[in-house]
Design an enzyme around this catalytic site. Sequence first.
Site, PDB file in Angstrom:
ATOM      1  N   LYS A 124     -37.417  83.597 -37.657  1.00 56.55           N
ATOM      2  CA  LYS A 124     -36.496  82.500 -37.946  1.00 56.55           C
ATOM      3  C   LYS A 124     -37.072  81.722 -39.120  1.00 56.55           C
ATOM      4  CE  LYS A 124     -33.736  78.893 -35.829  1.00 56.55           C
ATOM      5  NZ  LYS A 124     -33.871  77.945 -36.921  1.00 56.55           N
ATOM      6  N   LYS A 298     -31.254  89.065 -31.568  1.00 59.93           N
ATOM      7  CA  LYS A 298     -29.832  89.386 -31.681  1.00 59.93           C
ATOM      8  C   LYS A 298     -29.552  90.675 -30.916  1.00 59.93           C
ATOM      9  CE  LYS A 298     -29.800  87.450 -36.347  1.00 59.93           C
ATOM     10  NZ  LYS A 298     -29.667  87.681 -37.791  1.00 59.93           N
ATOM     11  N   CYS A 416     -67.441  47.971 -47.153  1.00 58.74           N
ATOM     12  CA  CYS A 416     -67.697  49.089 -46.240  1.00 58.74           C
ATOM     13  C   CYS A 416     -67.514  48.606 -44.797  1.00 58.74           C
ATOM     14  CB  CYS A 416     -69.132  49.566 -46.470  1.00 58.74           C
ATOM     15  SG  CYS A 416     -69.631  50.945 -45.440  1.00 58.74           S
TER      16      CYS A 416
HETATM   17  S1  IVH Z   1     -28.568  84.425 -37.761  1.00 61.92           S
HETATM   18  C1  IVH Z   1     -24.463  83.745 -36.135  1.00 61.92           C
HETATM   19  N1  IVH Z   1     -31.015  84.999 -38.441  1.00 61.92           N
HETATM   20  O1  IVH Z   1     -31.242  79.457 -38.114  1.00 61.92           O
HETATM   21  C2  IVH Z   1     -25.887  83.907 -36.464  1.00 61.92           C
HETATM   22  N2  IVH Z   1     -30.320  82.728 -38.601  1.00 61.92           N
HETATM   23  O2  IVH Z   1     -29.586  77.550 -36.050  1.00 61.92           O
HETATM   24  C3  IVH Z   1     -26.237  83.168 -37.655  1.00 61.92           C
HETATM   25  N3  IVH Z   1     -32.045  81.219 -39.457  1.00 61.92           N
HETATM   26  O3  IVH Z   1     -28.334  78.321 -39.638  1.00 61.92           O
HETATM   27  C4  IVH Z   1     -27.667  82.968 -37.900  1.00 61.92           C
HETATM   28  N4  IVH Z   1     -33.604  82.734 -39.753  1.00 61.92           N
HETATM   29  O4  IVH Z   1     -30.284  78.865 -41.134  1.00 61.92           O
HETATM   30  C5  IVH Z   1     -30.101  84.023 -38.306  1.00 61.92           C
HETATM   31  N5  IVH Z   1     -33.163  85.657 -39.049  1.00 61.92           N
HETATM   32  C6  IVH Z   1     -32.249  84.698 -38.920  1.00 61.92           C
HETATM   33  C7  IVH Z   1     -32.517  83.356 -39.259  1.00 61.92           C
HETATM   34  C8  IVH Z   1     -31.525  82.395 -39.071  1.00 61.92           C
HETATM   35  C9  IVH Z   1     -33.293  81.456 -39.874  1.00 61.92           C
HETATM   36  C10 IVH Z   1     -31.426  79.883 -39.426  1.00 61.92           C
HETATM   37  C11 IVH Z   1     -30.103  79.803 -40.103  1.00 61.92           C
HETATM   38  C12 IVH Z   1     -29.169  79.252 -39.086  1.00 61.92           C
HETATM   39  C13 IVH Z   1     -30.095  78.648 -38.085  1.00 61.92           C
HETATM   40  C14 IVH Z   1     -29.499  78.719 -36.707  1.00 61.92           C
END
Ligand code: IVH
Length: 690
Positions: A124, A298, A416
């Site tokens: 993330k 996912k 100091c």
């Molecule tokens: S998927 C419908 N994959 O996390 C799925 N998001 O709160 C859409 N983010 O707004 C997001 N890394 O900015 C996805 N590998 C990743 C991600 C990611 C960061 C962020 C993205 C999104 C937020 C979700």
Amino acid sequence: MADTAQPHDLPDDPAERVGALRAVIARANELYHELDAPELPDAEYDLLVRELRALEADHPELAVDDSPTLAVGGAPSATFSPVVHAVPMTSLDNAMDGGELRAWADRVVRGLDGTVPAFVAELKFDGLAMSLRYEAGRLVQAATRGDGRVGEDVTANVRTIADVPQQLPAAAPEVLEVRGEVYMSREVFEALNEAYLAAGERPLVNPRNAAAGSLRQKDPAMTAKRRLSFWAYQLGEVVGGPAFASHHDTLYFLRGLGFPINPQVRALGTIDAVEAHCTHWERHRHDLAYEIDGVVIKVDDLAQRERLGFTSRAPRWAIAYKFPPEERTTLLRDIQVSVGRTGRTTPFAVLEPVFVGGSTVSMATLHNQDQVAAKDVRPGDTVIVRKAGDVIPEVVGPVLSLRPEGALPWIFPTTCPCPIESLLVRLPGEADTRCVEPGCPFQRDQRIIYWGSRGAMDIEGLGERTVMQLTRAGLVHDAADVYSLTAEQVAGLEGFGQVSADKLVAAIQGSKDRPLPKVLTALGIKHLGPAASQALAHEFGTLRRVFEATDEERAGVDGVGDVIAAALSRWYEQPSNREFVDRLEAAGVNFGSEEEVLAALAARAAIPQTLTGKAVVVTGAVPGYTREGAEEAITSRGGTSPGSVSKKTFALVVGEGAGASKLTKAEQHGVPQVPAERFVELIESGELPG
Ligand code: IVH
């Protein structure tokens, strides 16, 4: 709720609390779009939203139509034109621990009538979600997420990002929307903040805020300078493209079109594997060249995703496993100054204790006067505290919207903090303010503490508290005195008994045999660290020879240089320091021996100097060598063996258990890697094994 209330000071009554939470969240949403001042850390914001959501669920009577829990994110600002997303950019639900992760997986399995799906785990990335729209293969629009339905047009700025393709190959679909994350690497962020601080400007909180600010520049040339990056991770609208069966398929397809796909994407078949993967990255997040704040899991199969669908705010087929926050807000109670062993003073923040980055933090460094001024932190402020991994905790900046009325800028003290209140001096052109009184008792205590510390003489039990007790009792005036301490004297101190006193005295006596580089380091001479101590000890063999050498001779040693050479002279010129050295010798501290020097010289003459001027870094085990043995094999052939990889490194020797950060650095700088099995070939020939 008043403007000055702290997020941690919210009222207890549910109705009042819901109101207060809504106000703080609405204000944070509004400020999120200004982006020029440090804001509530995301983690703090998430906690508040979660709490509000829970309270609203428990108290349906308090529900309102315009609660911030019903919105995905903030509203778009007026500066950039609005873009209605063809496919909404939803948010993700969060799992804060393994339990919540499993609960999500259970819901997924139930939603698929008992089928356990294949999962894909991605990092993330801590940046900004971006939607890139391509028509007939050309990038026509880049839009931020905004509230998920309407974002902002930042095309001109996104065109400056090298990772983002402007033109796709002929095979590209008619319309293709690619979603991903725009981010700033740690390296770029650190350089940017150094420049900000040097200019006396308020630094940015973190790479994410820096990336956000960079995308909001009115002049794309400014964005270009910020060197942003991009990872692609999802499709939006697609017209005229191939049919995909899985998320993996889409990622391969995107990679084929030239989009950067993160190399850490993993297919995982069980929730146990998913959880292990999350824990792995929680521990190793700092090994990456960019920041992550969690792992996104996912469901891989797109037909299964279809069956699971969306809730009002997020897909049911994905979840964000969030790491514990590395930034939190807390109250800055006071700013005080500490004095180091060389007289350098360091302002530090006295904080309302806060759990952040894995430990409770109640103090944090503020580095120097200019940094306090640049950050403009004031006692009474709510401040953002950051603690990333093993890095020392830091106050990033104030939350200006929560500054109490009448909070005054902090003024650096003129004396100091020690009992003799000597004057503090800041010389023109220097960043540090110093106590220049040689008799300052705080400096003396620090010198003795340093003597016993891990990187120096490593005397177990001779920590800050004990040193202070010993000096207060008048038993010790400098580090040489500790060698004449008796167990009876120590046993008389508060908190000591006969056994612990014997132990401390034995540890002190045992330290006399520490190798010469440690003794040199322990002297605490300005600029002289462990690496230069090692080089000097290796070259001259005895402490006396190190001091009797000329500046030129010392400066000529690899890794020493003029500054250290001169600092040694200046130190040894002081009669009190010479006398200190004499007393250490009389106490029996190892100064190195002439015989060893001669033996080493003879041995060195016999070894061909194959690695002269070459830096070889070792990571992991080298068969047939201990860590020290491998380093010795390098230095005895004229090479150096630094602890970290840089672009100057000649080779990285990689054995079992190699460290990820060294490997990453080597890849970044194009440093050749040599398998540990070929170490002997490398050192004997001085060339990279072919
Ligand atoms: S998927 C419908 N994959 O996390 C799925 N998001 O709160 C859409 N983010 O707004 C997001 N890394 O900015 C996805 N590998 C990743 C991600 C990611 C960061 C962020 C993205 C999104 C937020 C979700």
